[in-house]
Design a protein around this motif. Structure first.
Motif, short mmCIF file in Angstrom:
data_model
loop_
_atom_site.label_atom_id
_atom_site.label_comp_id
_atom_site.label_asym_id
_atom_site.label_seq_id
_atom_site.Cartn_x
_atom_site.Cartn_y
_atom_site.Cartn_z
N ARG A 1 -9.52 -2.64 -2.90
CA ARG A 1 -10.23 -1.48 -2.34
C ARG A 1 -9.25 -0.50 -1.71
N LEU A 2 -8.22 -1.05 -1.05
CA LEU A 2 -7.22 -0.17 -0.45
C LEU A 2 -6.52 0.65 -1.52
N PHE A 3 -6.13 0.01 -2.61
CA PHE A 3 -5.46 0.73 -3.69
C PHE A 3 -6.39 1.78 -4.31
N ASP A 4 -7.68 1.44 -4.44
CA ASP A 4 -8.64 2.42 -4.96
C ASP A 4 -8.69 3.64 -4.05
N ALA A 5 -8.74 3.40 -2.74
CA ALA A 5 -8.82 4.50 -1.79
C ALA A 5 -7.56 5.35 -1.81
N LEU A 6 -6.42 4.70 -1.83
CA LEU A 6 -5.15 5.45 -1.82
C LEU A 6 -4.98 6.26 -3.09
N ALA A 7 -5.46 5.73 -4.20
CA ALA A 7 -5.38 6.49 -5.45
C ALA A 7 -6.27 7.74 -5.38
N ALA B 1 -8.36 5.17 8.56
CA ALA B 1 -8.46 6.42 9.31
C ALA B 1 -7.54 7.41 8.61
N ILE B 2 -8.07 8.57 8.24
CA ILE B 2 -7.31 9.56 7.48
C ILE B 2 -7.30 10.87 8.27
N ASP B 3 -6.11 11.31 8.62
CA ASP B 3 -5.94 12.54 9.39
C ASP B 3 -5.17 13.57 8.59
N LEU B 4 -5.56 14.82 8.73
CA LEU B 4 -4.84 15.94 8.11
C LEU B 4 -3.95 16.59 9.17
N TYR B 5 -2.69 16.74 8.83
CA TYR B 5 -1.75 17.49 9.66
C TYR B 5 -1.24 18.65 8.81
N GLN B 6 -2.00 19.73 8.82
CA GLN B 6 -1.73 20.87 7.95
C GLN B 6 -1.75 20.38 6.49
N ASP B 7 -0.59 20.40 5.80
CA ASP B 7 -0.60 19.97 4.40
C ASP B 7 -0.07 18.56 4.23
N TRP B 8 -0.10 17.76 5.31
CA TRP B 8 0.27 16.35 5.25
C TRP B 8 -0.97 15.50 5.51
N VAL B 9 -0.98 14.29 4.94
CA VAL B 9 -2.07 13.35 5.16
C VAL B 9 -1.50 12.08 5.79
N HIS B 10 -2.06 11.68 6.91
CA HIS B 10 -1.62 10.49 7.63
C HIS B 10 -2.72 9.45 7.52
N VAL B 11 -2.41 8.31 6.89
CA VAL B 11 -3.40 7.28 6.61
C VAL B 11 -3.05 6.02 7.41
N GLN B 12 -4.03 5.51 8.11
CA GLN B 12 -3.87 4.24 8.81
C GLN B 12 -4.88 3.25 8.27
N GLU B 13 -4.38 2.12 7.82
CA GLU B 13 -5.26 1.05 7.33
C GLU B 13 -5.56 0.10 8.47
N ALA C 1 0.83 -1.20 0.00
CA ALA C 1 0.00 0.00 0.00
C ALA C 1 0.86 1.25 0.00
N SER C 2 1.91 1.25 0.80
CA SER C 2 2.74 2.44 0.89
C SER C 2 3.53 2.69 -0.39
N LEU C 3 3.59 1.68 -1.28
CA LEU C 3 4.34 1.83 -2.53
C LEU C 3 3.45 2.23 -3.71
N LEU C 4 2.16 2.31 -3.46
CA LEU C 4 1.26 2.66 -4.56
C LEU C 4 1.68 3.94 -5.25
N TYR C 5 2.00 4.97 -4.46
CA TYR C 5 2.34 6.26 -5.06
C TYR C 5 3.65 6.20 -5.84
N LEU C 6 4.56 5.31 -5.43
CA LEU C 6 5.79 5.14 -6.20
C LEU C 6 5.48 4.66 -7.61
N TYR C 7 4.59 3.68 -7.71
CA TYR C 7 4.21 3.17 -9.03
C TYR C 7 3.44 4.24 -9.82
#
Length: 754
Positions: free
Chosen positions: A513-519, A486-498, A327-333
């Motif tokens: 579904r996780l990949f769909d959400a992260l996209a 769980a998705i939290d905003l820390y100013q201009d950062w997004v912290h996601v917990q699956e 999941a954490s590598l989705l954005y790399l791809y």
């Protein structure tokens, strides 16, 4: 000895088809495929040529004898029957490898021992001279393969595995073997592209294995040209003159290849620790004029030396072993896909991955896929033609429209700026050039549904957060059961917990579904993918949730209620700031003026900083972790608070038992369980609540207030406490709108003396 030999060429699983093509091209006759091997007939010259030139084989085994075998005695006598004096000296060294089982031999070590005994007994001289065992660098390496009752006894001509070319003395954490890298290059069409003068770029090059193998193919360099020690070097059947002839021919071909203008071969690597090892490997291979390695992220690599150059982009992105890693590598791809679409038009691309679902998220279709094995891990090679009709994007502009846009942008860049002036004669600052169009991969139906929910939440909560001056808040908390995040905003950062899916949920569906959400997250929240941090939250025990998960050491300053606090979004499961306790911290700040404040299980002491901001006479913060107390110290320092703020390291129960001070305001937010080595026994909040609260209430000054909170969902406050103290549950008053959907995030009580 015979002029023709039976040869077995071993290889990694999945390379058999490529290896048989290569071996036949190098002269192997009557070739047949086997699992992880190719078999055929050849003369000695071809055997030598296979050792020198095979880019794909692991070993070249020359069959000495085949014989039926029923038991260990048959094995011994079959090996003993070979004329070993034709192969090695009596005082030589040997190593034996045994594979297979059956015929009464289920232990490979025992089988190898019987083979060794037979050879030694055959060569033992009347004076007692006999061969000895050397497992590292023997004169002869003997291999016996047991296959359905038949023993195949072979001499290993290779010595060490042929994938060990000798240039890669330094490597990264999960390197590809050299022969697998060569196979991927061949499947990707690199020999054809190189012959046409094409370029090659690896945007995640590690220590440069693809780069070196590609350059050796392009420059016609035998992969094992520089090897000095072979399995046949001390073999009595070795023909040195024939070997020198073949080696000299290969050397001449390499010199001719290196004399040609070098192709453009470039590698890019984000990890600075791998740059010099990669360059060292290139230098050892003698290819420094052909290969350059630079430090750079995937999103910034530039593959084209000029607009007309075409070639191959090849890479082996990390793919993780757990769902959370993937999941954490989705954005790399996704970044890789974006870069291919933006900068590599009309190139070819090859992506080797153990996570094909991630490959599908690049926003560009593969026209062909091949199956490979990387050790025991099944992998796919995705071949891609980087053409607009292969793009899977949110915008469907035609190739002609894209070309017009590119030409317009280039023309604008070539034109000198025109200076304009206002009516007073002052120059008008030119408007900034429009940002280039960055096409985003089209969201799936589920991804779009999730994005819609995120945008709705952001619109509603954003108004509240702006009105209340809240910079860090939860924007989504498993609102939709299918997307358990769980998705939290820390100013201009997004912290996601699956949240880990229940065992009843199909893992493949959960992953999709996780990949769909992260996209959807970067698009819905309008943030760059590099500012999205992903973690997996599972059922925790003890102090696991507080353990370090990474070591980036990157802290971000955030603001809350007039104080500045440090959060770390990457290194721990939690960030250093429990967002659900925001109302409690604000309550403490309002009530702290002139009071002595005690914070037990203080974590990073954010509540203590709020108390100091509210004018507390003093604060005392107790925790078992030195790491978090150091973090707390930094939080105090960040706000200019130093005096009157004590930080105490210790087991809370033991500390309370020995403490004789009084406090006007106490806050306790204990973990559900704790079993640290630095404390006696195990803390259990349900079991130990009465003892904890009695100890704390003994330290509460007359008229003081104690706030008690915890997030154990099954927690029940002991009924006896209400008989001794004045107890009021205030949970509803300590939950802000961003946690309204999760009313069980914590429970809180206000406790005072009767």
């Amino acid at each position: 000895m015979s002029d023709r030999y039976e040869l077995f060429l071993t290889c990694p699983k999945g390379l058999e088809g490529l290896l048989i093509e290569e071996a036949v091209g190098l002269g192997l006759e009557q070739a047949r495929e086997h699992t992880s091997a190719v078999r055929g007939m050849a003369d000695m010259e071809t055997a030598y040529r296979l050792c020198l030139w095979s880019r794909l084989a692991n070993r070249v085994l020359l069959v000495l004898k085949r014989f039926p075998m029923k038991d260990a005695e048959d094995l011994y006598h079959g090996v003993l029957d070979v004329d070993w004096q034709d192969h090695m000296l009596a005082d030589g060294t040997l190593a034996v490898e045994f594979s297979g089982h059956g015929s009464g031999i289920d232990n490979t070590h025992f089988g190898a021992l019987k083979v060794k005994d037979a050879i030694v007994d055959k060569l033992r001289t009347p004076t007692g001279e006999r061969p000895s065992v050397d497992k590292l660098n023997p004169d002869l390496r003997i291999h016996l393969r047991l296959d359905r009752g038949e023993a195949i006894l072979s001499l290993d001509l290779s010595g060490h595995s042929l994938h060990q070319r000798g240039y890669r003395l330094q490597q990264g954490a999960a390197p590809l073997k050299e022969n697998l890298a060569a196979a991927i290059l061949i499947r990707s069409g690199w020999p054809r592209i190189a012959a046409e003068g094409g370029a090659l770029a690896d945007p995640m090059c590690g220590v440069g294995t693809f780069l070196v193998e590609a350059a050796m193919i392009a420059a016609d360099i035998a992969p094992n040209l520089k090897r000095e020690q072979w399995g046949f070097t001390a073999w009595l059947g070795h023909v040195p003159a024939l070997w020198r002839k073949l080696h000299d021919e290969a050397l001449a071909r390499a010199q001719a290849g290196l004399a040609k203008p070098p192709l453009w071969i470039r590698g890019y690597e984000a990890d600075p620790r791998l740059i010099q090892p990669g360059r060292n490997n290139v230098e050892r291979a003698g290819l420094s004029d052909w290969i350059k390695i630079y430090q750079g992220e995937v999103g910034t690599f530039e593959p084209r030396p000029d607009q007309n150059q075409k070639g191959l982009v090849i890479c082996n992105p990390p793919y993780g072993e757990r769902l959370g890693d993937e999941a954490s590598l989705l954005y790399l791809y996704q970044n890789l896909g974006e870069r291919l679409r933006q900068a590599c038009l009309n190139w070819e691309a090859a992506v080797f991955t153990g996570a094909p679902d991630l490959g599908k998220r690049m926003g560009i279709r593969s026209h062909k896929q091949y199956s490979f094995w990387n050790g025991a891990l099944p992998c796919k090679l995705l071949l891609i033609k980087v053409l607009p009709d292969q793009f899977v994007t949110g915008e469907r502009r035609t190739a002609e429209q894209r070309q017009v846009e590119r030409e317009q942008a280039q023309a604008a860049a070539d034109e000198p700026p025109v200076r304009q002036y206002n009516k007073n004669g002052n120059p008008i600052k030119p408007a900034p050039a429009p940002a280039p169009v960055v096409e985003q991969a089209r969201l799936s139906e589920g991804g779009q549904m999730f994005a819609n929910r995120l945008q709705k939440n952001l619109k509603l909560l954003g108004k509240w957060a702006k009105r209340e001056g809240v910079e860090c808040y939860r924007v989504y908390d498993a609102d939709m059961p299918e997307y358990s995040l769980a998705i939290d905003l820390y100013q201009d950062w997004v912290h996601v917990q699956e949240y880990a899916a229940p065992k009843s949920v199909d893992p493949e569906k959960a992953q999709a579904r996780l990949f769909d959400a992260l996209a959807a997250i970067p698009q819905a929240l309008n943030v760059d993918k590099s500012r999205v941090v992903i973690k997996r939250r599972e059922r925790q025990s003890g102090t696991k949730q507080y353990e370090r998960q990474s070591a980036q050491g990157q802290f971000t300053e955030v603001r809350e209620g007039g104080v500045k606090l440090l959060v770390n979004l990457t290194d721990y499961l939690d960030t250093g700031l429990f967002l659900d306790h925001r109302p409690m911290r604000m309550r403490i700040q309002k009530e702290a003026a002139g009071k002595r404040f005690l914070n037990l299980f203080c974590y990073t002491a954010t509540a203590s900083v709020h108390a100091a901001k509210g004018g507390a006479r003093s604060t005392t913060s107790v925790d078992l972790s030195k790491t978090y107390l150091d973090w707390a110290r930094r939080n105090f320092s960040l706000n200019g608070f130093s005096d009157k703020n004590r930080l105490e390291q210790g087991d809370v129960m033991a500390w309370l038992d020995s403490c004789r001070d009084e406090f006007d305001l106490i806050f306790i937010d204990p973990p559900t369980f704790s079993n640290s080595k630095r404390m006696e026994g195990v803390f259990d909040v349900q079991r130990d609540q009465v003892q904890l609260l009695d100890l704390a209430m003994a330290r509460l000054a007359p008229g003081g207030v104690l706030y008690f909170s915890n997030n154990f969902r099954k927690f029940q406050l002991d009924e006896n406490l209400a008989a001794r103290y004045q107890v009021e549950e205030i949970t509803a008053k300590t939950i802000d709108p961003d946690f309204a959907r999760n009313s069980k995030i914590h429970r809180a009580w206000k406790i005072s003396a009767r």
